[in-house]
Design an enzyme around this catalytic site. Sequence first.
Site, PDB file in Angstrom:
ATOM      1  N   THR A 284      13.398  36.482  12.161  1.00 32.47           N
ATOM      2  CA  THR A 284      14.387  36.607  13.252  1.00 32.47           C
ATOM      3  C   THR A 284      13.803  35.959  14.500  1.00 32.47           C
ATOM      4  O   THR A 284      12.591  36.015  14.714  1.00 32.47           O
ATOM      5  CB  THR A 284      14.649  38.102  13.530  1.00 32.47           C
TER       6      THR A 284
ATOM      7  N   ARG B  11      26.726  44.258   6.046  1.00 35.99           N
ATOM      8  CA  ARG B  11      25.693  44.906   6.879  1.00 35.99           C
ATOM      9  C   ARG B  11      25.424  44.093   8.153  1.00 35.99           C
ATOM     10  O   ARG B  11      25.255  42.885   8.129  1.00 35.99           O
ATOM     11  CB  ARG B  11      24.411  45.043   6.066  1.00 35.99           C
ATOM     12  N   ILE B  12      25.377  44.783   9.272  1.00 41.38           N
ATOM     13  CA  ILE B  12      25.044  44.150  10.553  1.00 41.38           C
ATOM     14  C   ILE B  12      23.797  44.836  11.097  1.00 41.38           C
ATOM     15  O   ILE B  12      23.697  46.069  11.055  1.00 41.38           O
ATOM     16  CB  ILE B  12      26.236  44.263  11.527  1.00 41.38           C
TER      17      ILE B  12
ATOM     18  N   ASP C  18      20.446  44.941  14.153  1.00 43.78           N
ATOM     19  CA  ASP C  18      20.327  45.232  15.584  1.00 43.78           C
ATOM     20  C   ASP C  18      20.497  43.995  16.466  1.00 43.78           C
ATOM     21  O   ASP C  18      20.838  44.110  17.644  1.00 43.78           O
ATOM     22  CB  ASP C  18      18.947  45.848  15.872  1.00 43.78           C
TER      23      ASP C  18
ATOM     24  N   GLY D  71      12.609  43.289  13.692  1.00 44.67           N
ATOM     25  CA  GLY D  71      12.080  44.378  12.872  1.00 44.67           C
ATOM     26  C   GLY D  71      13.157  44.974  12.013  1.00 44.67           C
ATOM     27  O   GLY D  71      14.209  44.360  11.798  1.00 44.67           O
TER      28      GLY D  71
HETATM   29  N1  ASP Z   1      16.094  42.842  13.068  1.00 46.26           N
HETATM   30  C1  ASP Z   1      16.645  42.020  12.014  1.00 46.26           C
HETATM   31  C2  ASP Z   1      17.728  42.802  11.313  1.00 46.26           C
HETATM   32  O1  ASP Z   1      17.504  43.949  10.994  1.00 46.26           O
HETATM   33  C3  ASP Z   1      15.643  41.577  10.998  1.00 46.26           C
HETATM   34  C4  ASP Z   1      14.312  41.091  11.525  1.00 46.26           C
HETATM   35  O2  ASP Z   1      14.062  41.095  12.714  1.00 46.26           O
HETATM   36  O3  ASP Z   1      13.458  40.716  10.700  1.00 46.26           O
HETATM   37  O4  ASP Z   1      18.760  42.242  11.031  1.00 46.26           O
END
Ligand code: ASP
Length: 327
Positions: A188, A216-217, A219, A240
Amino acid sequence: MPAVAKTDFAIVIHGGAGTINKASMTPAQQADYERTLKAAVDAGYVVLEQGGSSLDAITKAVLVLEDSPLFNAGKGAVYTYDGGHELDASIMRGDTLEAGAVAGVTNVKNPVLLARAVMEKSEHVMLAGKGAEQFAKEQQLELVANSYFDTEFRLKALQKALESMKKQPHQASLRLSPNWQPEWNMGTVGAVALDKQGNLAAATSTGGMTAKRYGRIGDAPIIGAGNFADNSSCAVSATGHGEFFIRYRVAADICARVKYGGISAAEAADQVIQQELKKVGGTGGVIVMDKQGNISWPFNTEGMYRAKRSAGQVAEVAIFQEVTKSE
Ligand code: ASP
């Protein structure tokens, strides 16, 4: 006319947090990541140096990362359970608290541009799915086939995820489990900047989590969870395990601790990442900047792809705990 105090400018970016160790990365791969992170932070820095807005700087930096196949945003986004790509992004300005976000888009080459168009050209804050894509078309943003986002590396990650889900079939059961493996998803991207006018801004863009289902969405497009900017406190972009970042409204919590608790942004970010999230198993990290251009980038994983550059300074690029490159 009284002299206006010169405000320092600065930019910090991330390219995801997770299980990154030196052993699992070849020197060539590491050099590729470092080069791209530096290109992204420099692209934003140039905008700020020339007096451009923090909004333009973070947009430029995120575009570099979205166009790189190395990161889980734009080209190189992770695969859904069904073998496609659904992208989320958001952007926010710290002076007016205006924000724009998109969720579950499948054919927009650069989701950060769509998030920005939502903020600047629509009366809404968040658009999802087909409607968001219709808006992208009306805004004449570049559209691509979903296969544009494909990469071999992410396909392998999907296969690995599906294998492991056979043993634990519902992804929902991974939600609170240490079995969730951040390396499937890592990459990300996000950027936070302070411009010469003293305005903060933040942007985040992602393909989400490998093998995600049912629309699915995460953060990243949720203002206050994966992204937040407020001139009265700080600006944050997160990466994360999104379900935790939503439930613990991470970005807004960090800014609230600064605004109402009177602590520094670095201290607030540390509390949320190393205490609140860590004790419940929420893995990830954030990049944070305050109104004075102070930067912090705490993470509770093995590594986080990141880079920063402040006025008159050279760029610092880091992947593991220690800063790996400075030039
Ligand atoms: N935060 C992102 C999500 O959960 C994934 C990531 O940051 O690796 O969609």
